[in-house]
Design a protein around this motif. Structure first.
Motif, PDB file in Angstrom:
ATOM      1  N   CYS A  29       0.848  -1.198   0.000  1.00  0.00           N
ATOM      2  CA  CYS A  29       0.000   0.000   0.000  1.00  0.00           C
ATOM      3  C   CYS A  29       0.880   1.243   0.000  1.00  0.00           C
ATOM      4  O   CYS A  29       1.842   1.320   0.758  1.00  0.00           O
ATOM      5  CB  CYS A  29      -0.919   0.003   1.223  1.00  0.00           C
ATOM      6  N   ASP A  30       0.559   2.230  -0.834  1.00  0.00           N
ATOM      7  CA  ASP A  30       1.424   3.408  -0.920  1.00  0.00           C
ATOM      8  C   ASP A  30       0.692   4.723  -0.633  1.00  0.00           C
ATOM      9  O   ASP A  30       1.103   5.790  -1.074  1.00  0.00           O
ATOM     10  CB  ASP A  30       2.125   3.491  -2.292  1.00  0.00           C
ATOM     11  N   TRP A  31      -0.412   4.617   0.122  1.00  0.00           N
ATOM     12  CA  TRP A  31      -1.101   5.830   0.573  1.00  0.00           C
ATOM     13  C   TRP A  31      -1.694   5.531   1.943  1.00  0.00           C
ATOM     14  O   TRP A  31      -2.583   4.696   2.078  1.00  0.00           O
ATOM     15  CB  TRP A  31      -2.206   6.223  -0.399  1.00  0.00           C
ATOM     16  N   ILE A  32      -1.201   6.208   2.964  1.00  0.00           N
ATOM     17  CA  ILE A  32      -1.664   5.996   4.335  1.00  0.00           C
ATOM     18  C   ILE A  32      -2.347   7.255   4.860  1.00  0.00           C
ATOM     19  O   ILE A  32      -1.784   8.349   4.799  1.00  0.00           O
ATOM     20  CB  ILE A  32      -0.484   5.661   5.283  1.00  0.00           C
ATOM     21  N   GLN A  33      -3.574   7.087   5.352  1.00  0.00           N
ATOM     22  CA  GLN A  33      -4.244   8.160   6.078  1.00  0.00           C
ATOM     23  C   GLN A  33      -4.285   7.750   7.548  1.00  0.00           C
ATOM     24  O   GLN A  33      -4.944   6.783   7.903  1.00  0.00           O
ATOM     25  CB  GLN A  33      -5.664   8.388   5.556  1.00  0.00           C
ATOM     26  N   LYS A  52       5.463   8.919   9.688  1.00  0.00           N
ATOM     27  CA  LYS A  52       6.163   9.715   8.670  1.00  0.00           C
ATOM     28  C   LYS A  52       7.466   9.027   8.260  1.00  0.00           C
ATOM     29  O   LYS A  52       7.800   8.944   7.069  1.00  0.00           O
ATOM     30  CB  LYS A  52       6.448  11.120   9.192  1.00  0.00           C
ATOM     31  N   PHE A  53       8.184   8.536   9.253  1.00  0.00           N
ATOM     32  CA  PHE A  53       9.435   7.831   8.968  1.00  0.00           C
ATOM     33  C   PHE A  53       9.165   6.597   8.093  1.00  0.00           C
ATOM     34  O   PHE A  53       9.875   6.337   7.114  1.00  0.00           O
ATOM     35  CB  PHE A  53      10.105   7.411  10.277  1.00  0.00           C
ATOM     36  N   ILE A  63      -0.970  11.032   4.908  1.00  0.00           N
ATOM     37  CA  ILE A  63      -2.017  12.014   5.153  1.00  0.00           C
ATOM     38  C   ILE A  63      -2.495  11.880   6.597  1.00  0.00           C
ATOM     39  O   ILE A  63      -2.758  10.773   7.068  1.00  0.00           O
ATOM     40  CB  ILE A  63      -3.211  11.797   4.196  1.00  0.00           C
ATOM     41  N   VAL A  64      -2.633  12.995   7.284  1.00  0.00           N
ATOM     42  CA  VAL A  64      -3.138  13.003   8.655  1.00  0.00           C
ATOM     43  C   VAL A  64      -4.638  13.275   8.628  1.00  0.00           C
ATOM     44  O   VAL A  64      -5.087  14.205   7.952  1.00  0.00           O
ATOM     45  CB  VAL A  64      -2.423  14.073   9.507  1.00  0.00           C
ATOM     46  N   VAL A  79      -3.523  16.560   4.651  1.00  0.00           N
ATOM     47  CA  VAL A  79      -4.523  16.309   5.682  1.00  0.00           C
ATOM     48  C   VAL A  79      -5.843  15.927   5.017  1.00  0.00           C
ATOM     49  O   VAL A  79      -6.128  16.351   3.894  1.00  0.00           O
ATOM     50  CB  VAL A  79      -4.699  17.563   6.573  1.00  0.00           C
ATOM     51  N   HIS A  80      -6.633  15.113   5.721  1.00  0.00           N
ATOM     52  CA  HIS A  80      -7.981  14.800   5.244  1.00  0.00           C
ATOM     53  C   HIS A  80      -8.968  15.354   6.256  1.00  0.00           C
ATOM     54  O   HIS A  80      -8.884  15.072   7.452  1.00  0.00           O
ATOM     55  CB  HIS A  80      -8.195  13.288   5.092  1.00  0.00           C
TER      56      HIS A  80
END
Length: 212
Positions: A29-33, A52-53, A63-64, A79-80
């Motif tokens: 997976c290459d998109w984390i919220q 983040k690391f 995304i936070v 951010v979402h």
């Protein structure tokens, strides 16, 4: 263009969140919220710093969820924002023009309001009932998605829209046919013990008709 698969993190502790996020990244997976509700500022910062690391290591978007100031402090990718969170124009003033701002929507009118304020993508839903979110907006179903996407086309609005809320692998073909850009998932990815296989299956369907 943005990745078509987003993982919205789950876990009631920093350790559980990190385990789930690391597992998702390691499985492709290459998109984390990062969604970490009802936690202290210290815990949220500690988790965000670690995530983040990890995202930098895996070259993934970070995304936070909701917390604009944390996204700024940690230098996240964006951010979402939910319907009742910080206004998009305020978030943009804080984060600047280079950061990603996603916004939740439940109606075409929601999307119109977001367009005025300068967002980057929409999380539209829920598709069906889900226990992931406490205060659930009215369920859209496939008919609701079709109606809203049709209005976007009629108004010549070409924006990335993600389906959220109870989405499964079996839904993807129909959602993509309706015209959605991608999906955001949480529970199905958290709970499976075959994450790599599931992510591969999801991406195969999401990118099936994409010309490279």
């Amino acid at each position: 263009m943005y990745h078509k698969l987003q993982y919205i993190s789950q876990g009631n502790t920093i350790e559980k969140q990190l385990y789930n996020i690391h597992d998702a990244l390691d499985s492709g997976c290459d998109w984390i919220q990062m969604r970490f509700k009802n936690q202290s500022a210290r815990n949220c910062f500690a988790l965000a710093e670690a995530v983040k690391f990890l995202c930098e290591e895996y070259l993934a978007n970070f995304i936070v969820n909701d917390n604009v100031y944390l996204a700024q402090q940690i230098a996240a990718d964006g951010v979402h924002l939910g319907l009742l969170d910080t206004k998009i124009e305020e978030a943009r003033a804080i984060l600047g023009n280079t950061k990603i701002i996603g916004a939740t929507a439940n109606t075409f009118e929601d999307i119109q309001n977001h367009i005025k304020n300068g967002f980057d993508y929409i999380g539209l839903g829920p598709l069906r009932f889900t226990t992931t979110k406490e205060k659930l907006s009215p369920i859209l179903g496939f008919e609701g998605y079709h109606a809203i996407l049709q209005k976007l086309k009629e108004n010549h609005l070409d924006i990335p829209v993600y389906a959220i809320g109870g989405v499964t692998s079996e839904d993807i073909d129909q959602l993509m046919e309706i015209g959605l850009h991608g999906i955001a998932v949480s529970g199905i990815l958290t709970k499976t013990d075959q994450k790599e296989k599931l992510i591969q299956q999801l991406n195969e369907k999401l990118y099936a008709n994409v010309v490279i």
